[in-house]
Design a protein around this motif. Sequence first.
Motif, PDB file in Angstrom:
ATOM      1  N   ILE A 140       0.861  -1.182   0.000  1.00 21.26           N
ATOM      2  CA  ILE A 140       0.000   0.000   0.000  1.00 21.26           C
ATOM      3  C   ILE A 140       0.901   1.236   0.000  1.00 21.26           C
ATOM      4  N   GLU A 141       0.320   2.370  -0.367  1.00 20.41           N
ATOM      5  CA  GLU A 141       1.087   3.607  -0.353  1.00 20.41           C
ATOM      6  C   GLU A 141       1.290   4.083   1.083  1.00 20.41           C
ATOM      7  N   PRO A 142       2.356   4.830   1.340  1.00 24.01           N
ATOM      8  CA  PRO A 142       2.540   5.420   2.666  1.00 24.01           C
ATOM      9  C   PRO A 142       1.318   6.242   3.069  1.00 24.01           C
ATOM     10  N   VAL A 143       1.094   6.348   4.355  1.00 26.92           N
ATOM     11  CA  VAL A 143      -0.133   6.961   4.859  1.00 26.92           C
ATOM     12  C   VAL A 143      -0.198   8.454   4.548  1.00 26.92           C
ATOM     13  N   LYS A 144       0.893   9.152   4.747  1.00 27.81           N
ATOM     14  CA  LYS A 144       0.872  10.612   4.630  1.00 27.81           C
ATOM     15  C   LYS A 144       0.585  11.035   3.192  1.00 27.81           C
ATOM     16  N   ASP A 145      -0.316  11.994   3.026  1.00 28.84           N
ATOM     17  CA  ASP A 145      -0.672  12.507   1.705  1.00 28.84           C
ATOM     18  C   ASP A 145       0.419  13.463   1.224  1.00 28.84           C
ATOM     19  N   LEU A 146       0.768  13.370  -0.051  1.00 31.80           N
ATOM     20  CA  LEU A 146       1.763  14.273  -0.621  1.00 31.80           C
ATOM     21  C   LEU A 146       1.096  15.515  -1.183  1.00 31.80           C
ATOM     22  N   THR A 147       1.786  16.642  -1.039  1.00 34.21           N
ATOM     23  CA  THR A 147       1.358  17.914  -1.626  1.00 34.21           C
ATOM     24  C   THR A 147       2.581  18.578  -2.254  1.00 34.21           C
ATOM     25  N   PHE A 148       2.349  19.614  -3.012  1.00 36.49           N
ATOM     26  CA  PHE A 148       3.472  20.350  -3.571  1.00 36.49           C
ATOM     27  C   PHE A 148       4.348  20.907  -2.451  1.00 36.49           C
ATOM     28  N   GLN A 149       3.731  21.391  -1.390  1.00 37.42           N
ATOM     29  CA  GLN A 149       4.480  22.017  -0.315  1.00 37.42           C
ATOM     30  C   GLN A 149       5.336  21.003   0.441  1.00 37.42           C
ATOM     31  N   ASN A 150       4.786  19.821   0.761  1.00 40.03           N
ATOM     32  CA  ASN A 150       5.561  18.902   1.598  1.00 40.03           C
ATOM     33  C   ASN A 150       6.499  17.988   0.822  1.00 40.03           C
ATOM     34  N   THR A 151       6.537  18.118  -0.514  1.00 38.06           N
ATOM     35  CA  THR A 151       7.549  17.372  -1.255  1.00 38.06           C
ATOM     36  C   THR A 151       8.871  18.142  -1.336  1.00 38.06           C
ATOM     37  N   GLU A 152       8.836  19.419  -0.995  1.00 40.33           N
ATOM     38  CA  GLU A 152      10.087  20.177  -0.938  1.00 40.33           C
ATOM     39  C   GLU A 152      10.823  19.815   0.342  1.00 40.33           C
ATOM     40  N   HIS A 153      12.091  19.476   0.212  1.00 39.87           N
ATOM     41  CA  HIS A 153      12.828  18.908   1.338  1.00 39.87           C
ATOM     42  C   HIS A 153      13.851  19.906   1.869  1.00 39.87           C
ATOM     43  N   SER A 154      13.924  20.015   3.188  1.00 38.20           N
ATOM     44  CA  SER A 154      14.946  20.841   3.822  1.00 38.20           C
ATOM     45  C   SER A 154      16.185  19.976   4.074  1.00 38.20           C
ATOM     46  N   GLY A 155      17.178  20.543   4.727  1.00 38.93           N
ATOM     47  CA  GLY A 155      18.402  19.797   5.001  1.00 38.93           C
ATOM     48  C   GLY A 155      19.444  20.027   3.931  1.00 38.93           C
ATOM     49  N   LYS A 156      20.455  19.178   3.910  1.00 37.92           N
ATOM     50  CA  LYS A 156      21.571  19.352   2.982  1.00 37.92           C
ATOM     51  C   LYS A 156      21.162  18.923   1.583  1.00 37.92           C
ATOM     52  N   VAL A 157      21.342  19.821   0.608  1.00 35.05           N
ATOM     53  CA  VAL A 157      20.916  19.566  -0.763  1.00 35.05           C
ATOM     54  C   VAL A 157      22.115  19.689  -1.690  1.00 35.05           C
ATOM     55  N   LEU A 158      22.212  18.760  -2.612  1.00 38.83           N
ATOM     56  CA  LEU A 158      23.229  18.814  -3.653  1.00 38.83           C
ATOM     57  C   LEU A 158      22.660  19.476  -4.900  1.00 38.83           C
ATOM     58  N   ASN A 159      23.416  20.391  -5.493  1.00 37.87           N
ATOM     59  CA  ASN A 159      23.067  21.057  -6.746  1.00 37.87           C
ATOM     60  C   ASN A 159      21.878  22.007  -6.593  1.00 37.87           C
ATOM     61  N   PRO A 160      21.925  22.927  -5.641  1.00 41.02           N
ATOM     62  CA  PRO A 160      20.819  23.896  -5.484  1.00 41.02           C
ATOM     63  C   PRO A 160      20.711  24.785  -6.713  1.00 41.02           C
ATOM     64  N   VAL A 161      19.520  25.314  -6.945  1.00 44.00           N
ATOM     65  CA  VAL A 161      19.266  26.138  -8.127  1.00 44.00           C
ATOM     66  C   VAL A 161      19.727  27.570  -7.875  1.00 44.00           C
ATOM     67  N   ASN A 162      20.547  28.068  -8.796  1.00 44.40           N
ATOM     68  CA  ASN A 162      20.971  29.472  -8.797  1.00 44.40           C
ATOM     69  C   ASN A 162      21.582  29.921  -7.472  1.00 44.40           C
ATOM     70  N   LEU A 163      22.363  29.027  -6.889  1.00 38.69           N
ATOM     71  CA  LEU A 163      23.076  29.367  -5.666  1.00 38.69           C
ATOM     72  C   LEU A 163      24.514  28.887  -5.816  1.00 38.69           C
ATOM     73  N   ALA A 164      25.457  29.810  -5.812  1.00 42.12           N
ATOM     74  CA  ALA A 164      26.867  29.453  -5.926  1.00 42.12           C
ATOM     75  C   ALA A 164      27.703  30.678  -5.535  1.00 42.12           C
ATOM     76  N   PRO A 165      28.732  30.487  -4.698  1.00 44.55           N
ATOM     77  CA  PRO A 165      29.118  29.214  -4.102  1.00 44.55           C
ATOM     78  C   PRO A 165      28.131  28.760  -3.040  1.00 44.55           C
ATOM     79  N   GLY A 166      28.296  27.522  -2.610  1.00 42.71           N
ATOM     80  CA  GLY A 166      27.361  26.956  -1.655  1.00 42.71           C
ATOM     81  C   GLY A 166      27.773  27.216  -0.210  1.00 42.71           C
ATOM     82  N   ASP A 167      27.149  26.463   0.696  1.00 41.91           N
ATOM     83  CA  ASP A 167      27.469  26.535   2.118  1.00 41.91           C
ATOM     84  C   ASP A 167      27.282  25.138   2.696  1.00 41.91           C
ATOM     85  N   ASP A 168      27.231  25.034   4.019  1.00 43.19           N
ATOM     86  CA  ASP A 168      27.157  23.720   4.657  1.00 43.19           C
ATOM     87  C   ASP A 168      25.911  22.936   4.245  1.00 43.19           C
ATOM     88  N   GLN A 169      24.824  23.652   3.920  1.00 41.79           N
ATOM     89  CA  GLN A 169      23.571  22.989   3.580  1.00 41.79           C
ATOM     90  C   GLN A 169      23.267  23.013   2.089  1.00 41.79           C
TER      91      GLN A 169
END
Length: 621
Positions: free
Chosen positions: A355-384
């Motif tokens: 079965i699918e995971p219980v939590k419903d997906l939305t546009f808002q909650n599919t965006e993930h915080s934390g450390k991201v590789l290859n951010p858009v239009n951000l250079a140089p980067g930082d710890d996250q």
Amino acid sequence: MDYFRCIVSILFAVLLGSTSGADPANPCQRECVEGDPAMRCSYTFHIEYYSTMSKACYDCPNNPADCDRTYCIAADGVQRSVVVINRQMPGPSIQVCQGDTVIVDVKNHLMSETCSIHWHGMHQIGTPYMDGVPLITQCPISPASSFRYNFIAQNSGTHFYHSHSGFQRVDGVFGSLIVRQSRQSDPHSSLYDYDLPEHVLLVSDWLGKLGVAKFLAHHHDDGDNKPTSMIINGRGRVPKPRSELTTNETIPLSVFNVQQGRRYRFRLISNGFLNCPIQLSVDNHTLLVIASDGNDIQPIEVDSVVIDAGERYDFVVNADQEISSYWIRLHGLMDCRVKEVFLGAILRYSGAPEIEPVKDLTFQNTEHSGKVLNPVNLAPGDDQHITVAELKALANELTDWTREPDKKFFLAYDFYAVNNWHFHDSQYYPILGVGNNFRLYTPQINHISLRMPSSPPLSQFNSLASDVFCNESTVSNCVNEFCECPYTLEIPLGSLVELIVIDEGVKFDATHPFHLHGSSFRVVAMERVTSSVTVDQIRAMDDNGLIRRNLVDAPIKDTVAIPDGGYTIIRFTATNPGYWLFHCHLEFHIDIGMGLIFKVGGHEEFPPVPESFPTCGDWLF
């Protein structure tokens, strides 16, 4: 090299099996063993018009099993016309070992369109005629005609193939191309337990109509150029929370199975075609990224990866959580934000309920915080935020790429208000004489649009006039007038080349991924300077030593995004003679000329033209 013949028919076949042993239906897909002889792997591609949610789908998705029927292409559940290979989307996955010979017979069943296939990531050393770029490396494949691609899978890694003709890549002509090494040759083999054929994630933005219809509405009227959904391995849903979907919209999602306590290598590929970078994350799991564009990097653990059109990333997922099903979240950025495009797939542990995971997906909650590789239009980067320029390569090249370049090109681009005759008429509807919604700003490199020659120069150079090619030295007044020609830069064989690619960033806040055919490159620098820049500013920064280059362990890629209002600097050694395309990998941009051609070496240094190679060109008698 000795070859033993293994003919692999994939005509109307579905890829099965794993790397634990050869699949009887596809023996080239196998465990790669050091010292084993290479294989000869033959495929047949039938390219034809087709439809999603066709009669082959029966009662999909009301009966979910019908969505898995042979020749059923469900996509996002919206019925639309497509162009596909062997009535599959994606097309058949080609999975071979390094050194294998790949032979693909492409048969064009389209009624009125030519076609071609580009092997994205294959350098085609010694076989430039197999690169698949119509009117540069070959003639386009005419309707009712066939063409045989024949090349050696020389560079290992995660790659893909796609049409390089018109909007066919947008409409379904694409598939994965995986070239594996032996475990002994893979420097990262100790980091994962399994590298399964079914753990390929081929993602793409998606439209509810043919690409040409979207293109024409945008370029000749006021239609938008925004994606309406996205797909992963040919499956998706319209971007609504599950609770708002109707039964007819609930297409079964892609599922990736794992066993608790094991580590799995996943291969992520983007066939994106509009300005829609995609952020991918996996609930409760981190991603150990080990390669990009087929090239190994020093492993880096992140919470999410942003992938641009044409890029590939390999990452390891450690299945160390409780037995359950976890969301793989895909979040659309840039132009995908307009219609809030998102998607889910499922990481399912063995023993978990189907079965699918219980939590419903939305546009808002599919965006993930934390450390991201290859951010858009951000250079140089930082710890996250880790940019690709901050990755570190494992490989050491035999050639010296750290010395002073032999050739250095400043390539600046933006969208310009010129009267491009394809979309505006300077007398009847000039660009500044129509409303804002109808203005088509032309994306150009150094104010020049690439127009293909009438014959491929690689094989028919003598069929072309000597003055057909152009560059900045042969054209004039292109800032004010529309300039269009076969934009070609010549490079002596063996030269070290540095490209300083600049996004002037004046008109739109965008991000453009650029892809180089025929070679990989080192990403030695990247910076977003401000919201907009000029070539003179970047030249001054360079002259004054204000640009820091990584000349030690810069990552190796073949596709890289340029930050808006900034630059990316790449280096490559031009050791592969031929004509090679360098272009933005957003379809609506390259199709109107956002690219150029590198001529590497002289014709006397090119491999000989294959016997009976097709010819084409003008006939004006």
